[in-house]
Write an enzyme that holds these catalytic residues in place. Structure first.
Site: not given
Length: 221
Positions: A72-74, A76, A123
């Site tokens: 859930f990272c920018g 990803t 994601r």
């Protein structure tokens, strides 16, 4: 007069570029230290399903790219790019290993049993399945960091002088060689010794290019 103005302009541009370089707190890539004691073959980890303990000795003779990952990272979107890197560099004896971690912004909150499903349906989603091995979620910094990451970090300078906002970083104590965020990368040579380390924002295509350049250099030595 025109020559003086042109010379002054060039000097100003030079000083601006120098200042920008001086103020830039990170590097896209750093070379690891020479004369490192030990290898990654002294370590291992459990696969993400917990079904197998993998001793990294089994990768002897290969180039290994260690990556700390999060769902859930920018960054990803890096996951599919790592699939491409794995596919294109596999003929060159390069293998990617991923290590989920929840220490940066709490961006890997799920259990091990939930991570692969999250990658597939949320994601990056779209049915995504990593074509490289993922291991159990664990720490890469702090008192409970995985030993292999202690070794990797101590073998390479940090890629940045700065840490992020403390409220988004979840470990203690903080050390200068610590990983700064999700998706830092370490390349280990076929002898088990770390070679290079990349800043988390370095595009995967640049990482792949750096690896190919390194492989070309070592093949001619």
């Amino acid at each position: 007069m025109a020559q003086k103005l042109w010379g002054s302009c060039l000097f100003s541009l030079f000083m601006a570029a120098l200042a920008q370089e001086t103020l830039n707190p990170q590097k896209s890539k750093v070379d690891c230290n020479k004369g490192v004691t030990g290898t990654v073959y002294e370590y291992g980890a459990n696969t993400i399903d917990g079904g197998e303990f993998v001793n990294f000795q089994q990768y002897a003779g290969k180039h290994i790219l260690f990556v700390n990952v999060a769902s859930f990272c920018g960054l990803t979107a890096t996951y599919p790019e790592l699939n491409t890197l794995q596919e294109e560099l596999k003929p060159f004896n390069v293998t990617v290993l991923g290590f989920p971690c929840n220490q940066f912004g709490k961006q890997e909150p799920g259990k091990n049993s939930e991570i692969l499903l999250g990658l597939k349906y949320v994601r990056p989603g779209g049915g995504y399945v990593p074509n490289f091995q993922l291991f159990e979620k664990g720490d890469v910094n702090g008192d409970n960091e995985q030993k292999v990451f202690s070794f990797l970090k101590n073998s390479c300078p940090p890629t940045s002088e700065l840490f992020g906002s403390p409220e988004h970083l979840f470990w203690d104590p903080m050390k200068v060689h610590d990983i700064r965020w999700n998706f830092e990368k370490f390349l280990v040579g076929p002898d088990g010794v770390p070679v290079m380390r990349w800043f988390h924002h370095t595009p995967v295509r640049i990482v792949q290019s750096d690896i190919m350049e390194y492989l070309n250099q070592t093949s001619t030595q």
